[in-house]
Motif scaffolding. Structure first.
Motif, PDB file in Angstrom:
ATOM      1  N   GLN A   7       0.810  -1.206   0.000  1.00 57.73           N
ATOM      2  CA  GLN A   7       0.000   0.000   0.000  1.00 57.73           C
ATOM      3  C   GLN A   7       0.850   1.265   0.000  1.00 57.73           C
ATOM      4  OE1 GLN A   7      -2.824  -0.249   3.202  1.00 57.73           O
ATOM      5  NE2 GLN A   7      -3.794  -2.134   2.372  1.00 57.73           N
ATOM      6  N   SER A   8       1.971   1.253   0.722  1.00 54.31           N
ATOM      7  CA  SER A   8       2.802   2.453   0.778  1.00 54.31           C
ATOM      8  C   SER A   8       3.469   2.763  -0.556  1.00 54.31           C
ATOM      9  CB  SER A   8       3.864   2.311   1.883  1.00 54.31           C
ATOM     10  OG  SER A   8       4.680   1.178   1.606  1.00 54.31           O
ATOM     11  N   TYR A   9       3.517   1.798  -1.405  1.00 57.17           N
ATOM     12  CA  TYR A   9       4.147   2.005  -2.720  1.00 57.17           C
ATOM     13  C   TYR A   9       3.115   2.085  -3.853  1.00 57.17           C
ATOM     14  CZ  TYR A   9       8.228   0.396  -0.113  1.00 57.17           C
ATOM     15  OH  TYR A   9       9.204   0.244   0.825  1.00 57.17           O
ATOM     16  N   ASP A  10       1.856   2.208  -3.482  1.00 58.61           N
ATOM     17  CA  ASP A  10       0.776   2.114  -4.470  1.00 58.61           C
ATOM     18  C   ASP A  10       0.896   3.163  -5.565  1.00 58.61           C
ATOM     19  OD1 ASP A  10      -1.826   0.941  -5.291  1.00 58.61           O
ATOM     20  OD2 ASP A  10      -2.494   2.998  -4.924  1.00 58.61           O
ATOM     21  N   PHE A  11       1.177   4.407  -5.143  1.00 62.26           N
ATOM     22  CA  PHE A  11       1.209   5.483  -6.141  1.00 62.26           C
ATOM     23  C   PHE A  11       2.313   5.252  -7.179  1.00 62.26           C
ATOM     24  CE2 PHE A  11       2.729   9.569  -7.726  1.00 62.26           C
ATOM     25  CZ  PHE A  11       1.550  10.105  -8.242  1.00 62.26           C
ATOM     26  N   ALA A  12       3.522   4.950  -6.710  1.00 63.46           N
ATOM     27  CA  ALA A  12       4.636   4.711  -7.627  1.00 63.46           C
ATOM     28  C   ALA A  12       4.376   3.477  -8.474  1.00 63.46           C
ATOM     29  CB  ALA A  12       5.941   4.539  -6.848  1.00 63.46           C
ATOM     30  N   PHE A  13       3.729   2.472  -7.890  1.00 62.88           N
ATOM     31  CA  PHE A  13       3.463   1.224  -8.599  1.00 62.88           C
ATOM     32  C   PHE A  13       2.480   1.449  -9.751  1.00 62.88           C
ATOM     33  CE2 PHE A  13       1.317  -2.819  -9.222  1.00 62.88           C
ATOM     34  CZ  PHE A  13       2.348  -3.726  -9.210  1.00 62.88           C
ATOM     35  N   THR A  14       1.409   2.158  -9.464  1.00 63.14           N
ATOM     36  CA  THR A  14       0.360   2.339 -10.468  1.00 63.14           C
ATOM     37  C   THR A  14       0.753   3.353 -11.546  1.00 63.14           C
ATOM     38  OG1 THR A  14      -0.709   3.998  -9.047  1.00 63.14           O
ATOM     39  CG2 THR A  14      -1.479   1.697  -8.888  1.00 63.14           C
ATOM     40  N   GLN A  15       1.580   4.339 -11.181  1.00 61.86           N
ATOM     41  CA  GLN A  15       1.934   5.398 -12.128  1.00 61.86           C
ATOM     42  C   GLN A  15       3.215   5.117 -12.919  1.00 61.86           C
ATOM     43  OE1 GLN A  15      -0.115   8.007 -12.692  1.00 61.86           O
ATOM     44  NE2 GLN A  15      -1.494   7.011 -11.233  1.00 61.86           N
ATOM     45  N   ALA A  16       3.881   4.042 -12.631  1.00 59.16           N
ATOM     46  CA  ALA A  16       5.161   3.750 -13.301  1.00 59.16           C
ATOM     47  C   ALA A  16       4.944   3.526 -14.799  1.00 59.16           C
ATOM     48  CB  ALA A  16       5.809   2.517 -12.668  1.00 59.16           C
ATOM     49  N   LYS A  17       5.938   3.912 -15.586  1.00 55.77           N
ATOM     50  CA  LYS A  17       5.902   3.720 -17.042  1.00 55.77           C
ATOM     51  C   LYS A  17       6.372   2.322 -17.442  1.00 55.77           C
ATOM     52  CE  LYS A  17       4.574   7.934 -17.811  1.00 55.77           C
ATOM     53  NZ  LYS A  17       3.200   8.201 -18.312  1.00 55.77           N
ATOM     54  N   ILE A  18       6.972   1.607 -16.523  1.00 57.08           N
ATOM     55  CA  ILE A  18       7.451   0.253 -16.769  1.00 57.08           C
ATOM     56  C   ILE A  18       6.432  -0.737 -16.213  1.00 57.08           C
ATOM     57  CG2 ILE A  18       9.291  -1.418 -16.281  1.00 57.08           C
ATOM     58  CD1 ILE A  18      11.226   0.875 -16.034  1.00 57.08           C
TER      59      ILE A  18
END
Length: 485
Positions: A7-18
């Motif tokens: 959950q703490s990494y959700d934003f980076a996970f969902t918005q990543a280009k890879i």
């Protein structure tokens, strides 16, 4: 199941280009981002489905292989591993994927799941393939080009700023070099004979000013001291990534020697043909002189008229001898100046009357009173008209008339020599001027070439009109100058 640790990494996970995914130890997709869906060409529901198509997709992206690799990583206490895999997109395109696997652990260092990244490396792989192909093609092309140069029968050399960079085997043989190392780095000045330095310098100037090089004939100095003549041309090229000049040459030394021998043969032939007429021309005044000397011996008193005739005949002999000396002078020592054509024609006619008389031929001079001035070299002009009259005499069997006409026309003068000889067909006229073509039984064809070159160098032209069995008219045209000055 959605792990709390993600959950703490959700934003980076969902918005990543890879493309990213979390995969359980049994191969279940726990979480994937939109970038992975776009990469694979399916939406999230299709990828999370338990249907057969979904299993096919998971197989394509190596889910089982990822699980196996994850187990191996845990056994080897390795937290990260990377490998390459190809994937067929629904559009049919083949994608090259770089797949990175990391083992995610909790705070107590217990393994939780596999974190995977899917990076599309297709463009880079295609570029690498193209570069490899291009490099392979260039190497193959370079090898083919080198083989072509090596096998070329003509002499070829490549230079940069006048310094030799390459010579093929035929070129090495031409300049009598043992190996390529013997000539690499040499200046072309060491090969071109010093007598041709002016030509070499002029060609370099032309190249640097306008990139024009073209054909050339050089006298060269071989490494063993032998002199040769070469004929060829040069072109600008790119050699090993830099601007260079390629020259292709052939050895014409033997050809030059043969042409020189033929030229000499032609001169000797002309001299022999003129000799009979000259002997006849000189014999007549000598006979007259001999007769009048005998009269003077038997005469009791002095007769001034006899002396005048003797003096006149001696001057005639002197004139013929002087004409022979003029023709024997080398052409290179002549200089152009204003020439009055009419006196020159009279001198040539006088000179050729002896040869014409042997065949009972009369030469009729042009009937003009005013002077006709041209700019040129008198001795070369005499050679032209002697050749024209000699050809006319030889074309006539016995007896007849050769007519010479001189007609000013606008800014030029036309001098024609008309004979009553055997004439020529149009095919024979068209062939005149070609090396070694002649209508004579013992000719070489060089006489007309020499005459044509002289006329051309004086800014003139030659035209020919002929009818078989009726005769031929040669007309030479020269530019007129207004006055002697």
């Amino acid at each position: 199941m959605y792990p709390n640790e993600v959950q703490s990494y959700d934003f980076a996970f969902t918005q990543a280009k890879i493309g990213m995914a979390l995969i359980s130890f049994d191969g279940t997709l726990l979480q994937l981002n939109s970038a992975l869906c776009n990469l694979l060409g399916y939406d999230q529901n299709e990828l999370n489905s338990t249907s057969q198509p979904s299993r096919t997709i998971l197989k394509q992206i190596q889910i089982l292989e990822i699980v196996q690799l994850g187990k191996w990583m845990q056994s080897m206490d390795i937290d990260k591993h990377q490998f390459e895999h190809y994937y067929y997109h629904p559009s049919g395109q083949r994608l090259y994927l770089d797949i990175s696997i990391s083992v995610i652990r909790d705070g107590k260092d217990a393994p939780l799941y596999y974190f995977t990244q899917f990076e599309n490396n297709t463009t880079m792989r295609l570029m690498e393939s193209k570069l490899q192909y291009s490099e392979s093609y260039l190497i193959e092309k370079d090898d083919s080009f080198q083989q072509l140069l090596e096998g070329l029968p003509l002499s070829l050399l490549i230079t940069k700023h006048g310094i030799i960079q390459y010579i093929n085997p035929a070129g090495l043989q031409l300049i009598q070099a043992e190996s390529l190392d013997e000539v690499l780095g040499l200046s072309t000045n060491t090969i071109v004979d010093t007598s041709n330095y002016e030509i070499l310098t002029e060609r370099r100037k032309n190249y640097y000013s306008s990139a024009a090089i073209g054909s050339v004939c050089y006298q060269i100095q071989c490494l063993n001291g032998q002199q040769k003549y070469v004929d060829g041309f040069s072109l600008p090229i790119t050699y090993k990534g830099e601007s260079a000049i390629v020259g292709i040459f052939k050895d014409i030394s033997e050809q030059m020697l043969k042409e020189e021998r033929l030229m000499q043969s032609e001169k000797l032939s002309t001299a022999g043909q003129l000799a009979a007429g000259i002997a006849h021309e000189i014999r007549n005044p000598l006979t007259a002189i001999n007769g009048f000397i005998k009269l003077l011996r038997t005469s009791e008193r002095k007769n001034d008229n006899y002396f005048s005739i003797i003096e006149s005949e001696l001057k005639r002999i002197e004139f013929i001898v002087n004409e022979l000396l003029v023709l024997s002078k080398p052409q290179g020592s002549h200089t152009s100046k204003p020439i009055d054509l009419l006196p020159l024609l009279e001198q040539v006619i006088t000179f050729m009357n002896g040869e014409a008389a042997l065949k009972n031929i009369e030469i009729l001079p042009p009937y003009l009173e005013q002077s006709i001035w041209i700019h040129g070299e008198a001795n070369q002009m005499k050679q032209v008209f002697i050749n024209l009259l000699k050809n006319a005499i030889e074309a006539m069997n016995s007896s007849g008339v050769i007519r010479i006409h001189a007609r000013p026309f606008d800014n030029e003068v036309r001098i024609s020599v008309q004979d009553e000889g055997c004439g020529m067909t149009q095919e024979q006229i068209n062939a005149l001027g070609k090396p070694f073509y002649t209508t004579k039984e013992t000719g070489t064809g060089l006489g007309f070439m020499i005459m044509h070159n002289i006329v051309h160098n004086h800014g003139g032209s030659i035209t020919i009109e002929s009818t078989p069995q009726q005769g031929t008219t040669f007309t030479v045209t020269f530019p007129i100058i207004a006055t002697e000055e």
